[in-house]
Scaffold this motif. Structure first.
Motif, PDB file in Angstrom:
ATOM      1  N   ASP A  34       9.103  10.432 -22.001  1.00  0.00           N
ATOM      2  CA  ASP A  34       9.233   9.637 -20.779  1.00  0.00           C
ATOM      3  C   ASP A  34       8.676  10.493 -19.658  1.00  0.00           C
ATOM      4  O   ASP A  34       8.432  11.688 -19.839  1.00  0.00           O
ATOM      5  CB  ASP A  34      10.691   9.256 -20.514  1.00  0.00           C
ATOM      6  N   PHE A  35       8.442   9.902 -18.481  1.00  0.00           N
ATOM      7  CA  PHE A  35       7.854  10.673 -17.392  1.00  0.00           C
ATOM      8  C   PHE A  35       8.482  10.299 -16.062  1.00  0.00           C
ATOM      9  O   PHE A  35       9.091   9.233 -15.918  1.00  0.00           O
ATOM     10  CB  PHE A  35       6.331  10.486 -17.348  1.00  0.00           C
ATOM     11  N   ASP A  36       8.322  11.182 -15.094  1.00  0.00           N
ATOM     12  CA  ASP A  36       8.852  10.967 -13.753  1.00  0.00           C
ATOM     13  C   ASP A  36       8.038   9.871 -13.062  1.00  0.00           C
ATOM     14  O   ASP A  36       6.829  10.016 -12.856  1.00  0.00           O
ATOM     15  CB  ASP A  36       8.770  12.276 -12.963  1.00  0.00           C
ATOM     16  N   GLU A  37       8.701   8.791 -12.714  1.00  0.00           N
ATOM     17  CA  GLU A  37       7.983   7.653 -12.130  1.00  0.00           C
ATOM     18  C   GLU A  37       7.481   7.916 -10.709  1.00  0.00           C
ATOM     19  O   GLU A  37       6.737   7.102 -10.159  1.00  0.00           O
ATOM     20  CB  GLU A  37       8.875   6.410 -12.162  1.00  0.00           C
ATOM     21  N   ASP A  38       7.820   9.067 -10.150  1.00  0.00           N
ATOM     22  CA  ASP A  38       7.216   9.450  -8.871  1.00  0.00           C
ATOM     23  C   ASP A  38       5.711   9.673  -9.005  1.00  0.00           C
ATOM     24  O   ASP A  38       4.994   9.738  -7.999  1.00  0.00           O
ATOM     25  CB  ASP A  38       7.865  10.736  -8.333  1.00  0.00           C
ATOM     26  N   VAL A  39       5.229   9.768 -10.246  1.00  0.00           N
ATOM     27  CA  VAL A  39       3.789   9.915 -10.472  1.00  0.00           C
ATOM     28  C   VAL A  39       3.036   8.608 -10.228  1.00  0.00           C
ATOM     29  O   VAL A  39       1.828   8.619  -9.978  1.00  0.00           O
ATOM     30  CB  VAL A  39       3.507  10.429 -11.905  1.00  0.00           C
ATOM     31  N   LEU A  40       3.746   7.482 -10.273  1.00  0.00           N
ATOM     32  CA  LEU A  40       3.053   6.194 -10.174  1.00  0.00           C
ATOM     33  C   LEU A  40       2.307   6.017  -8.853  1.00  0.00           C
ATOM     34  O   LEU A  40       1.124   5.637  -8.854  1.00  0.00           O
ATOM     35  CB  LEU A  40       4.041   5.052 -10.422  1.00  0.00           C
ATOM     36  N   PRO A  41       2.926   6.291  -7.685  1.00  0.00           N
ATOM     37  CA  PRO A  41       2.155   6.184  -6.438  1.00  0.00           C
ATOM     38  C   PRO A  41       0.988   7.164  -6.373  1.00  0.00           C
ATOM     39  O   PRO A  41      -0.049   6.852  -5.775  1.00  0.00           O
ATOM     40  CB  PRO A  41       3.192   6.497  -5.350  1.00  0.00           C
ATOM     41  N   ILE A  42       1.153   8.333  -7.002  1.00  0.00           N
ATOM     42  CA  ILE A  42       0.048   9.299  -7.024  1.00  0.00           C
ATOM     43  C   ILE A  42      -1.143   8.708  -7.763  1.00  0.00           C
ATOM     44  O   ILE A  42      -2.296   8.785  -7.302  1.00  0.00           O
ATOM     45  CB  ILE A  42       0.493  10.627  -7.670  1.00  0.00           C
ATOM     46  N   GLY A  43      -0.869   8.108  -8.916  1.00  0.00           N
ATOM     47  CA  GLY A  43      -1.939   7.484  -9.689  1.00  0.00           C
ATOM     48  C   GLY A  43      -2.602   6.342  -8.944  1.00  0.00           C
ATOM     49  O   GLY A  43      -3.830   6.184  -8.984  1.00  0.00           O
ATOM     50  N   VAL A  44      -1.801   5.536  -8.243  1.00  0.00           N
ATOM     51  CA  VAL A  44      -2.352   4.433  -7.445  1.00  0.00           C
ATOM     52  C   VAL A  44      -3.261   4.985  -6.348  1.00  0.00           C
ATOM     53  O   VAL A  44      -4.361   4.470  -6.101  1.00  0.00           O
ATOM     54  CB  VAL A  44      -1.216   3.582  -6.844  1.00  0.00           C
ATOM     55  N   LYS A  45      -2.815   6.041  -5.691  1.00  0.00           N
ATOM     56  CA  LYS A  45      -3.610   6.642  -4.611  1.00  0.00           C
ATOM     57  C   LYS A  45      -4.936   7.182  -5.136  1.00  0.00           C
ATOM     58  O   LYS A  45      -5.990   7.002  -4.498  1.00  0.00           O
ATOM     59  CB  LYS A  45      -2.821   7.768  -3.939  1.00  0.00           C
ATOM     60  N   MET A  46      -4.914   7.853  -6.283  1.00  0.00           N
ATOM     61  CA  MET A  46      -6.150   8.397  -6.836  1.00  0.00           C
ATOM     62  C   MET A  46      -7.126   7.279  -7.180  1.00  0.00           C
ATOM     63  O   MET A  46      -8.332   7.388  -6.917  1.00  0.00           O
ATOM     64  CB  MET A  46      -5.847   9.237  -8.078  1.00  0.00           C
ATOM     65  N   LEU A  47      -6.630   6.191  -7.755  1.00  0.00           N
ATOM     66  CA  LEU A  47      -7.491   5.058  -8.091  1.00  0.00           C
ATOM     67  C   LEU A  47      -8.087   4.431  -6.834  1.00  0.00           C
ATOM     68  O   LEU A  47      -9.291   4.146  -6.775  1.00  0.00           O
ATOM     69  CB  LEU A  47      -6.702   4.018  -8.886  1.00  0.00           C
ATOM     70  N   CYS A  48      -7.257   4.236  -5.830  1.00  0.00           N
ATOM     71  CA  CYS A  48      -7.737   3.631  -4.573  1.00  0.00           C
ATOM     72  C   CYS A  48      -8.750   4.530  -3.889  1.00  0.00           C
ATOM     73  O   CYS A  48      -9.779   4.065  -3.374  1.00  0.00           O
ATOM     74  CB  CYS A  48      -6.566   3.341  -3.644  1.00  0.00           C
ATOM     75  N   ARG A  49      -8.448   5.836  -3.861  1.00  0.00           N
ATOM     76  CA  ARG A  49      -9.371   6.762  -3.180  1.00  0.00           C
ATOM     77  C   ARG A  49     -10.725   6.779  -3.864  1.00  0.00           C
ATOM     78  O   ARG A  49     -11.767   6.859  -3.194  1.00  0.00           O
ATOM     79  CB  ARG A  49      -8.760   8.168  -3.153  1.00  0.00           C
ATOM     80  N   PHE A  50     -10.724   6.712  -5.179  1.00  0.00           N
ATOM     81  CA  PHE A  50     -11.995   6.691  -5.913  1.00  0.00           C
ATOM     82  C   PHE A  50     -12.767   5.407  -5.583  1.00  0.00           C
ATOM     83  O   PHE A  50     -13.991   5.442  -5.386  1.00  0.00           O
ATOM     84  CB  PHE A  50     -11.753   6.798  -7.416  1.00  0.00           C
ATOM     85  N   ALA A  51     -12.053   4.282  -5.534  1.00  0.00           N
ATOM     86  CA  ALA A  51     -12.704   3.010  -5.249  1.00  0.00           C
ATOM     87  C   ALA A  51     -13.255   2.957  -3.832  1.00  0.00           C
ATOM     88  O   ALA A  51     -14.238   2.269  -3.565  1.00  0.00           O
ATOM     89  CB  ALA A  51     -11.708   1.859  -5.460  1.00  0.00           C
ATOM     90  N   LEU A  52     -12.630   3.692  -2.917  1.00  0.00           N
ATOM     91  CA  LEU A  52     -13.007   3.649  -1.498  1.00  0.00           C
ATOM     92  C   LEU A  52     -13.990   4.747  -1.115  1.00  0.00           C
ATOM     93  O   LEU A  52     -14.180   5.039   0.061  1.00  0.00           O
ATOM     94  CB  LEU A  52     -11.765   3.739  -0.634  1.00  0.00           C
ATOM     95  N   GLN A  53     -14.649   5.330  -2.098  1.00  0.00           N
ATOM     96  CA  GLN A  53     -15.630   6.380  -1.825  1.00  0.00           C
ATOM     97  C   GLN A  53     -16.815   5.805  -1.029  1.00  0.00           C
ATOM     98  O   GLN A  53     -17.056   4.602  -1.022  1.00  0.00           O
ATOM     99  CB  GLN A  53     -16.149   6.969  -3.143  1.00  0.00           C
ATOM    100  N   ASP A  54     -17.557   6.700  -0.382  1.00  0.00           N
ATOM    101  CA  ASP A  54     -18.724   6.284   0.389  1.00  0.00           C
ATOM    102  C   ASP A  54     -19.849   5.813  -0.540  1.00  0.00           C
ATOM    103  O   ASP A  54     -19.942   6.254  -1.681  1.00  0.00           O
ATOM    104  CB  ASP A  54     -19.232   7.454   1.233  1.00  0.00           C
TER     105      ASP A  54
END
Length: 391
Positions: A371-391
């Motif tokens: 099992d894993f710490d679900e505090d990682v979920l927003p981190i994963g969302v942020k990384m995905l969004c940041r990649f999508a919002l690249q220049d």
């Protein structure tokens, strides 16, 4: 950007809910229809176009420039494993469990889809959402099939880069692992049948001992691997099974041995296969035996693109701080079928820490108590969004 990253924290409860729903309803291999329908339901609510696909789900969010796109991938499948955790969201299916974090990956991409759709005016590129089944198999997995669908729709020339991520309890929450170049190994499998001549154990001169030949082959391969390969280019030739013989006083006529070959480079992959047969052929030739060799070519090694990794390293530092971006010292001899995407598309793949000893999230992947710490979920969302919002 700051506003969107803040939104990832604001939707954490929804992301956790989605992860737990998927965790309670695990599906394996290509049999992920319920999970796919769950994803499609959200995409329809968000007015995200669903593209045709043979397996899995492909979603398209239109940006301001439809001439190119970035792609985000999450795997959806569970393992054939009975969960031993006693949690409210425990798997409801005996013999199936999300023991590798794919439930979290899917929930993260669903969260990113939600944020990117409501902020689509900020998108400089189209965003392709790839929800993939069968990363754990069977056969060669789901990535190659979805890649073929993407090729048939002529999407590949438009995709400038692609991103994938994987949670891990081998790294503390709030940190990420990055590694340039080869990240995971190829996965070829072989089966060899050696055919000698059976006989009485007391008269070995009248027989051709298949067991003796098999042992010579194993010894020669160990020598070859240690003396003919670059020690800085990891590779493994393992014999997992050997079957032969029927009685103590009979020289075996046939022996079957099988195993796996793992490599970090395509060069070693081909070099080992070619030379293994040369060694086998030579031993059988001077011993008076024959052989049959079958090779099942598996996944290629996962090799990331340096330029895309540079960008992801910068994004990870923005989100987590430079001190929490960890350079991995070595590649994994495990496998990841994201490698098929990385062969065709400049790609980055990272490991996102989800370990928390205080909360008890310490068991490794593929363990019935993972099992894993679900505090990682927003981190994963942020990384995905940041990649999508690249220049």
């Amino acid at each position: 950007m700051k506003h969107i990253l803040e939104q990832a924290d604001q939707i954490k409860d929804r992301t956790v809910f989605r992860r737990r729903y998927i965790h309670q309803n695990p599906e394996t291999g290509f049999d992920t229809q319920n999970t796919e329908n769950y994803v499609k339901e959200l995409l329809r609510e968000l007015n995200i176009e669903i593209l045709p696909s043979t397996v899995g789900v492909l979603g398209l969010i239109k940006g301001n420039n439809t001439n190119d796109m970035v792609a985000l991938r999450a795997d959806m499948d569970a393992l054939s494993l009975t969960e031993e955790n006693e949690v409210d969201y425990k798997s409801g299916v005996i013999g199936k469990m999300h023991g590798c974090g794919h439930d979290g990956h899917t929930a993260m991409l669903m969260g990113a889809a939600e944020l990117l759709s409501i902020n689509r005016d900020c998108l400089k590129h189209d965003v392709l959402l790839v929800f993939q089944p069968a990363e754990e198999g069977p056969d060669l997995g789901g990535a190659r099939i979805m890649l073929k669908d993407m090729e048939n729709m002529e999407l590949l020339p438009k995709i400038k880069c692609m991103y994938g991520q994987h949670v891990t309890t081998e790294l503390e929450i709030g940190k990420v692992f990055l590694k340039y170049g080869s990240l995971t190994a190829s996965t070829d499998e072989y089966t060899i049948e050696i055919i000698g001549k059976g006989g009485h154990a007391g008269m070995p001169q009248e027989a051709v001992d298949a067991i003796s030949i098999a042992s010579k082959f194993i010894g020669e391969m160990e020598s070859f691997m240690s003396r003919r390969l670059d020690p800085f280019d990891p590779a493994v030739f393992s014999v997992g099974m050997i079957k032969g013989g029927s009685a103590k006083n009979i020289i075996a006529e046939r022996v079957e041995l099988s195993g796996t070959i793992r490599c970090q480079s395509e060069y070693n992959r081909q070099y080992i296969l070619e030379n293994a047969e040369k060694i086998l052929k030579g031993i059988c030739l001077y011993s008076g035996a024959s052989y049959n060799l079958k090779v099942l070519h598996g996944l290629p090694p996962l090799v990331t693109d340096d330029n895309v990794m540079d960008m992801v390293k910068e994004f990870a530092a923005e989100i987590l701080g430079e001190e929490n971006v960890v350079a991995a010292s070595k590649a994994s001899m495990g496998a990841e079928d994201f490698s098929y995407f990385a062969e065709k598309i400049p790609s980055a793949f990272i490991w996102v820490g989800a370990r928390n000893e205080k909360k008890g999230f310490v068991n490794i992947m593929h363990n019935p108590r993972f099992d894993f710490d679900e505090d990682v979920l927003p981190i994963g969302v942020k990384m995905l969004c940041r990649f999508a919002l690249q220049d």
